[in-house]
Enzyme design. Structure first.
Site, PDB file in Angstrom:
ATOM      1  N   GLY A   2      -3.531  10.405   6.298  1.00  0.00           N
ATOM      2  CA  GLY A   2      -4.084  10.958   7.539  1.00  0.00           C
ATOM      3  C   GLY A   2      -3.985  10.019   8.716  1.00  0.00           C
ATOM      4  O   GLY A   2      -3.433   8.921   8.622  1.00  0.00           O
ATOM      5  N   ALA A  25       0.807  -1.235   0.000  1.00  0.00           N
ATOM      6  CA  ALA A  25       0.000   0.000   0.000  1.00  0.00           C
ATOM      7  C   ALA A  25       0.835   1.278   0.000  1.00  0.00           C
ATOM      8  O   ALA A  25       0.299   2.365   0.123  1.00  0.00           O
ATOM      9  CB  ALA A  25      -0.947  -0.003   1.199  1.00  0.00           C
ATOM     10  N   TYR A  55       3.400 -14.133 -14.893  1.00  0.00           N
ATOM     11  CA  TYR A  55       2.518 -13.186 -14.192  1.00  0.00           C
ATOM     12  C   TYR A  55       1.065 -13.619 -14.355  1.00  0.00           C
ATOM     13  O   TYR A  55       0.296 -13.657 -13.389  1.00  0.00           O
ATOM     14  CB  TYR A  55       2.749 -11.786 -14.766  1.00  0.00           C
ATOM     15  CG  TYR A  55       1.907 -10.698 -14.145  1.00  0.00           C
ATOM     16  CD1 TYR A  55       2.229 -10.169 -12.897  1.00  0.00           C
ATOM     17  CD2 TYR A  55       0.791 -10.191 -14.815  1.00  0.00           C
ATOM     18  CE1 TYR A  55       1.466  -9.164 -12.338  1.00  0.00           C
ATOM     19  CE2 TYR A  55       0.027  -9.177 -14.256  1.00  0.00           C
ATOM     20  CZ  TYR A  55       0.369  -8.673 -13.020  1.00  0.00           C
ATOM     21  OH  TYR A  55      -0.395  -7.683 -12.468  1.00  0.00           O
ATOM     22  N   ARG A 112       2.238   2.631  -2.466  1.00  0.00           N
ATOM     23  CA  ARG A 112       1.981   3.430  -3.673  1.00  0.00           C
ATOM     24  C   ARG A 112       0.938   2.719  -4.538  1.00  0.00           C
ATOM     25  O   ARG A 112       0.442   1.648  -4.188  1.00  0.00           O
ATOM     26  CB  ARG A 112       3.277   3.639  -4.454  1.00  0.00           C
ATOM     27  CG  ARG A 112       3.812   2.344  -5.045  1.00  0.00           C
ATOM     28  CD  ARG A 112       5.062   2.567  -5.881  1.00  0.00           C
ATOM     29  NE  ARG A 112       5.283   1.437  -6.788  1.00  0.00           N
ATOM     30  CZ  ARG A 112       6.319   1.322  -7.589  1.00  0.00           C
ATOM     31  NH1 ARG A 112       7.255   2.239  -7.607  1.00  0.00           N
ATOM     32  NH2 ARG A 112       6.433   0.276  -8.402  1.00  0.00           N
ATOM     33  N   ASN A 115      -2.913  -7.056  -2.057  1.00  0.00           N
ATOM     34  CA  ASN A 115      -2.612  -6.243  -3.232  1.00  0.00           C
ATOM     35  C   ASN A 115      -1.146  -6.331  -3.658  1.00  0.00           C
ATOM     36  O   ASN A 115      -0.835  -6.139  -4.838  1.00  0.00           O
ATOM     37  CB  ASN A 115      -2.988  -4.780  -2.922  1.00  0.00           C
ATOM     38  CG  ASN A 115      -2.385  -3.808  -3.904  1.00  0.00           C
ATOM     39  OD1 ASN A 115      -2.881  -3.648  -5.020  1.00  0.00           O
ATOM     40  ND2 ASN A 115      -1.283  -3.165  -3.526  1.00  0.00           N
ATOM     41  N   SER A 157      -5.847  -9.678 -11.981  1.00  0.00           N
ATOM     42  CA  SER A 157      -5.503  -8.887 -13.177  1.00  0.00           C
ATOM     43  C   SER A 157      -6.244  -9.516 -14.342  1.00  0.00           C
ATOM     44  O   SER A 157      -6.553 -10.718 -14.316  1.00  0.00           O
ATOM     45  CB  SER A 157      -3.994  -8.952 -13.432  1.00  0.00           C
ATOM     46  OG  SER A 157      -3.694  -8.536 -14.751  1.00  0.00           O
TER      47      SER A 157
HETATM   48  N1  NAD Z   1      -1.024  -1.320 -12.485  1.00  0.00           N
HETATM   49  C1  NAD Z   1      -1.696  -2.159 -13.251  1.00  0.00           C
HETATM   50  O1  NAD Z   1      -1.911  -1.904 -14.429  1.00  0.00           O
HETATM   51  C2  NAD Z   1      -2.238  -3.427 -12.675  1.00  0.00           C
HETATM   52  C3  NAD Z   1      -3.162  -4.148 -13.440  1.00  0.00           C
HETATM   53  C4  NAD Z   1      -3.672  -5.332 -12.919  1.00  0.00           C
HETATM   54  C5  NAD Z   1      -3.272  -5.778 -11.676  1.00  0.00           C
HETATM   55  N2  NAD Z   1      -2.354  -5.064 -10.965  1.00  0.00           N
HETATM   56  C6  NAD Z   1      -1.985  -5.585  -9.656  1.00  0.00           C
HETATM   57  O2  NAD Z   1      -2.271  -4.604  -8.687  1.00  0.00           O
HETATM   58  C7  NAD Z   1      -1.384  -4.758  -7.569  1.00  0.00           C
HETATM   59  C8  NAD Z   1      -0.722  -3.418  -7.290  1.00  0.00           C
HETATM   60  O3  NAD Z   1      -0.024  -3.011  -8.449  1.00  0.00           O
HETATM   61  P1  NAD Z   1       0.486  -1.535  -8.701  1.00  0.00           P
HETATM   62  O4  NAD Z   1       0.313  -1.279 -10.150  1.00  0.00           O
HETATM   63  O5  NAD Z   1      -0.085  -0.614  -7.706  1.00  0.00           O
HETATM   64  O6  NAD Z   1       2.045  -1.770  -8.455  1.00  0.00           O
HETATM   65  P2  NAD Z   1       3.157  -0.827  -7.809  1.00  0.00           P
HETATM   66  O7  NAD Z   1       4.444  -1.465  -8.223  1.00  0.00           O
HETATM   67  O8  NAD Z   1       2.921   0.591  -8.153  1.00  0.00           O
HETATM   68  O9  NAD Z   1       2.933  -1.028  -6.245  1.00  0.00           O
HETATM   69  C9  NAD Z   1       3.131  -2.267  -5.642  1.00  0.00           C
HETATM   70  C10 NAD Z   1       3.462  -2.081  -4.178  1.00  0.00           C
HETATM   71  O10 NAD Z   1       3.668  -3.387  -3.626  1.00  0.00           O
HETATM   72  C11 NAD Z   1       4.829  -3.353  -2.821  1.00  0.00           C
HETATM   73  N3  NAD Z   1       5.404  -4.696  -2.750  1.00  0.00           N
HETATM   74  C12 NAD Z   1       6.055  -5.365  -3.721  1.00  0.00           C
HETATM   75  N4  NAD Z   1       6.481  -6.537  -3.257  1.00  0.00           N
HETATM   76  C13 NAD Z   1       6.089  -6.612  -1.963  1.00  0.00           C
HETATM   77  C14 NAD Z   1       6.250  -7.579  -0.947  1.00  0.00           C
HETATM   78  N5  NAD Z   1       6.953  -8.706  -1.155  1.00  0.00           N
HETATM   79  N6  NAD Z   1       5.689  -7.357   0.266  1.00  0.00           N
HETATM   80  C15 NAD Z   1       5.025  -6.198   0.516  1.00  0.00           C
HETATM   81  N7  NAD Z   1       4.873  -5.233  -0.403  1.00  0.00           N
HETATM   82  C16 NAD Z   1       5.391  -5.436  -1.627  1.00  0.00           C
HETATM   83  C17 NAD Z   1       5.745  -2.354  -3.517  1.00  0.00           C
HETATM   84  O11 NAD Z   1       6.753  -1.866  -2.635  1.00  0.00           O
HETATM   85  C18 NAD Z   1       4.754  -1.286  -3.957  1.00  0.00           C
HETATM   86  O12 NAD Z   1       4.555  -0.321  -2.952  1.00  0.00           O
HETATM   87  C19 NAD Z   1      -0.417  -5.857  -7.957  1.00  0.00           C
HETATM   88  O13 NAD Z   1      -0.848  -7.083  -7.413  1.00  0.00           O
HETATM   89  C20 NAD Z   1      -0.515  -5.887  -9.461  1.00  0.00           C
HETATM   90  O14 NAD Z   1      -0.148  -7.146  -9.975  1.00  0.00           O
HETATM   91  C21 NAD Z   1      -1.833  -3.894 -11.432  1.00  0.00           C
END
Ligand code: NAD
Length: 249
Positions: free
Chosen positions: A52, A15, A155, A17, A88, A140
């Site tokens: 917050g 969470a 993936y 970002r 997430n 996804s």
């Molecule tokens: N962005 C997209 O287009 C998209 C589309 C479909 C699904 N998703 C899924 O949504 C989720 C979030 O993706 P996002 O785009 O926000 O990615 P992001 O890379 O912006 O954020 C992912 C966050 O997860 C944290 N993280 C990574 N590995 C971790 C671990 N081992 N333990 C705890 N935290 C960890 C990272 O530090 C980061 O803050 C993921 O599961 C991703 O597969 C994203």
């Protein structure tokens, strides 16, 4: 519609970002106390500060099973329960299968699928005892397509596992008063995808999306808040796409 989460406690993994941060913000907006679990401690701290007082950073690596269990114990110790878990945290792997390695497979499955399993298992005793819980997994559209936009076969397979786990958990945990659902976004702009989303690729992608737009973080977060609330009390085992109709195109 009353989505209120007043008095509830949530843990959102990954969470610091992106989608996780947006979901944490939406849940706090509904009155929930939210722990932002992430490996990026400083980023999680900064995000929590921005959201917050009801947002708290929590150091956790979902790839570390014992550490994740400890993180859940911290939340339980401070709050006495966990009502909502959002699995997430995830990492992307891209490129053709001919270039993919076993190490990549292990890393992606350890975070994306095993991490969600570990965190779900860790919260279950408290949720079962309370006869209440909401688990929301972030899948996804790659789960259905087997990867293909940015994510590769590995993936896609990890996210397909999330969809299957969502259904199985919903079946087993429904009798304990626990709802389990998943959200399957199409590509949206986050730190994960921005480096790959070139102007040309965006144009090609939008041409395939019936609604002609990429979803926003706020739209994904709003669905998570709905699934975390009691308004969705009869929905369980579902994976809901937020993709502008892409999967149907
Ligand atoms: N962005 C997209 O287009 C998209 C589309 C479909 C699904 N998703 C899924 O949504 C989720 C979030 O993706 P996002 O785009 O926000 O990615 P992001 O890379 O912006 O954020 C992912 C966050 O997860 C944290 N993280 C990574 N590995 C971790 C671990 N081992 N333990 C705890 N935290 C960890 C990272 O530090 C980061 O803050 C993921 O599961 C991703 O597969 C994203």
């Amino acid at each position: 519609m009353d989505l209120t989460l007043e008095g509830k406690t949530a843990l959102v993994t990954g969470a610091a970002r992106g989608i996780g941060a947006a979901i944490a913000e939406a849940l706090v907006g509904e009155g929930c106390a939210v722990y932002l679990g992430d490996v990026q401690w400083q980023e999680a701290e900064a995000t929590a500060r921005r959201i917050g007082a009801n947002a708290r950073p929590l150091a956790m690596d979902v790839a570390d099973a014992a550490g994740s269990e400890q993180a859940v114990r911290t939340v339980l110790g401070e709050r006495g329960g966990i009502d909502i878990l959002v699995n997430n945290a995830g990492i992307l792997s891209s490129g053709p299968v001919t270039d993919a390695t076993i190490e990549e497979w292990d890393a992606v499955f350890t975070v994306n699928l095993r991490g969600a399993f570990v965190c779900s298992k860790a919260v279950l005793p408290a949720m079962i005892k309370a006869r209440y819980g909401k688990i929301i997994n972030i899948a996804s559209i790659a789960a259905v397509r087997g990867g293909g936009v940015f994510g590769n076969v590995i993936y896609g397979a990890s996210k397909a596992g999330i969809v299957a786990m969502t259904r199985g958990l919903a079946r087993e945990l429904g009798p304990h008063g626990i709802n389990v659902n998943a959200i399957a976004p199409a590509p949206i702009e986050t730190g994960m995808t921005l480096p790959l989303l070139t102007v040309d690729l965006r144009k090609q992608l939008l041409a395939r999306v019936p609604l002609g737009r990429l979803a926003t973080l706020a739209e994904v977060a709003a669905l998570a808040a709905f699934l975390a609330s009691d308004v969705s009390a009869s929905i369980s085992g579902e994976t809901i796409a937020v993709d502008g109709g892409l999967l149907k195109a």
